[in-house]
Design an enzyme around this catalytic site. Structure first.
Site, PDB file in Angstrom:
ATOM      1  CG  HIS A 261       5.874   5.932  15.044  1.00 41.20           C
ATOM      2  ND1 HIS A 261       5.222   5.351  16.213  1.00 41.20           N
ATOM      3  CD2 HIS A 261       5.049   5.908  14.011  1.00 41.20           C
ATOM      4  CE1 HIS A 261       4.050   5.213  15.799  1.00 41.20           C
ATOM      5  NE2 HIS A 261       3.610   5.475  14.778  1.00 41.20           N
ATOM      6  CG  ASP A 312       2.216   9.061   6.908  1.00 42.69           C
ATOM      7  OD1 ASP A 312       1.262   8.542   6.476  1.00 42.69           O
ATOM      8  OD2 ASP A 312       2.578   9.228   8.182  1.00 42.69           O
TER       9      ASP A 312
END
Ligand SMILES: CC(C)(COP(=O)(O)OP(=O)(O)OC[C@H]1O[C@@H](n2cnc3c(N)ncnc32)[C@H](O)[C@@H]1OP(=O)(O)O)[C@@H](O)C(=O)NCCC(=O)NCCS
Length: 375
Positions: A261, A312
């Site tokens: 991320h 996700d």
């Protein structure tokens, strides 16, 4: 004025102030309007979260009831939109379907050109109400099935699953979808939200902002990653193969979808909840393979690369055991994130300035024009 140093990917660049969402990437904290995502997941619903994002305060019971009603009564798609969906190629990427259908919803909205403070929240409500219906309608239309009309007595998450499958979901599935929608609702200036804000900062309309967001969310480095995750799990196919498969993928320097991320350097707090939901739903349907494979992949990627699962990763196995088609995972992300996009669009409009950065020019400066016949 001297130009600044270029920063590839605008990493850590602060481009505006915002009162909507706070992320602490070191501590793994996520707040919507000051409220910790863990508290919201424990106590609130998706509708309450959307109200919070848009208004900045938690609704009273009366306000929440009114807001739920407003969303529920506007869930139905105009017949022209259903006809348009029926004309699309059945193999179309559902994100392309979303992009085009939301754009069409804009053309049908009588208030599209009215950018007043009163009209914009009304348009945001219509968009939020209809996007989940669009996902469910397309899922059925592309299989030659009739779309299921909305039931305004149900909450948005439960009705979405009912419209998708044609039957009422289990209590756990409805709760899991509601939680997943809350977790995806907003995330500060992620790529799609930034795209939406850039678009409306030109004084373009709210639908154009949302369509920009959909286009940006489609890519596999952003919302498209959840489809990449389920494709990976399906390719692994078996719990016993997971460790060797992922070690081999890492040895080949493959980018593993659902990990890493730009902002979090620790566990993504959204993944904490989705991991739990993936397990609970797997248990309910008696198929824990996808959860167990995910656990192995997570352990190896974390040990070998120091990367953490993002939003996700576990949403993929959660949706899969619900029986949802893999290519609908990113459109479901749209159904949720449209709340954040519209919150940011309203904030941008309330204190607007054109967003127009610079590039450091590195091309030629003194090229001599050569007539076309002499090249
Ligand atoms: C999210 C993401 C785009 C953030 O990227 P970023 O901040 O630009 O970071 P970078 O792509 O520069 O990656 C930094 C390093 O970590 C590695 N890395 C990051 N994510 C990785 C992943 N998912 N798998 C393998 N390696 C990864 C990169 O290869 C790079 O290593 P290097 O410095 O040795 O070249 C990136 O982590 C990614 O591609 N993840 C997979 C897609 C995904 O899940 N997206 C959804 C995000 S919510």
């Amino acid at each position: 004025m001297t130009m600044g140093t270029p920063n590839a990917g605008l990493e850590d660049v602060v481009v505006s102030t915002s009162e909507i969402c706070f992320i602490d990437g070191e501590q793994g904290r996520l707040l919507y309007r000051g409220y910790d995502i863990h508290d919201l997941v424990a106590h609130a619903s998706f509708e309450e979260t959307v109200y919070l994002l848009w208004h900045g305060t938690l609704p009273s019971r009366k306000e929440l009831d009114g807001f739920r009603r407003a969303l529920a009564t506007q869930r139905r798609l105009p017949p022209k939109v259903l006809s348009l969906l029926k004309s699309f190629p059945r193999k179309a990427n559902p994100m392309d379907v979303m992009r085009t259908a939301v754009s069409f919803l804009g053309m049908l909205d009588p208030e599209i050109e009215d950018d007043s403070r009163e009209a914009n929240p009304r348009k945001a409500t219509r968009i939020q109400a209809r996007v989940p219906t669009l996902v469910a309608a397309w899922a059925r239309i592309r299989k030659g099935k009739a779309p299921v009309p909305p039931d305004p007595r149900l909450g948005l998450a439960a009705d979405f699953l009912r419209m998708l499958f044609g039957k009422k979901p289990s209590a756990l599935a409805a709760k899991a979808m509601d939680t997943a929608l809350m977790l995806h609702a907003d995330h500060e200036l992620n790529a799609s939200t930034f795209a939406a804000r850039v678009t409306v900062a030109t004084l373009s309309d709210i639908y154009s902002g949302v369509v920009s967001g959909i286009g940006a969310l489609k890519g596999p480095l952003h919302g498209g990653a959840n489809v990449g995750v389920i494709r990976m799990l399906l390719e692994i196919g078996d719990v016993d193969r997971a460790e060797a498969w992922i070690k081999n993928a890492l040895a080949q320097k493959k980018r593993i979808m659902g990990f890493g991320h730009r902002v979090y350097h620790t566990e993504d707090p959204r993944a904490t909840h989705l991991r739990r939901l993936s397990e609970a739903l797997g248990r309910e349907v008696g198929d824990l393979r996808w959860y167990e494979m995910s656990r192995i992949v997570e352990r190896v990627v974390n040990a070998e690369k120091g990367l953490h699962a993002n939003v996700d990763f576990y949403s993929a196995s959660t949706y899969y055991v619900m029986g949802i088609d893999p290519d609908l995972y990113t459109p479901i992300f749209v159904a949720s994130r449209v709340s954040g996009w519209t919150a940011h669009i309203l904030e941008q409009q309330s204190n607007n300035r054109l967003i127009r950065p610079r590039a450091e020019y590195t091309g030629a400066r003194q090229a001599t024009y050569i007539p076309i016949d002499k090249r």
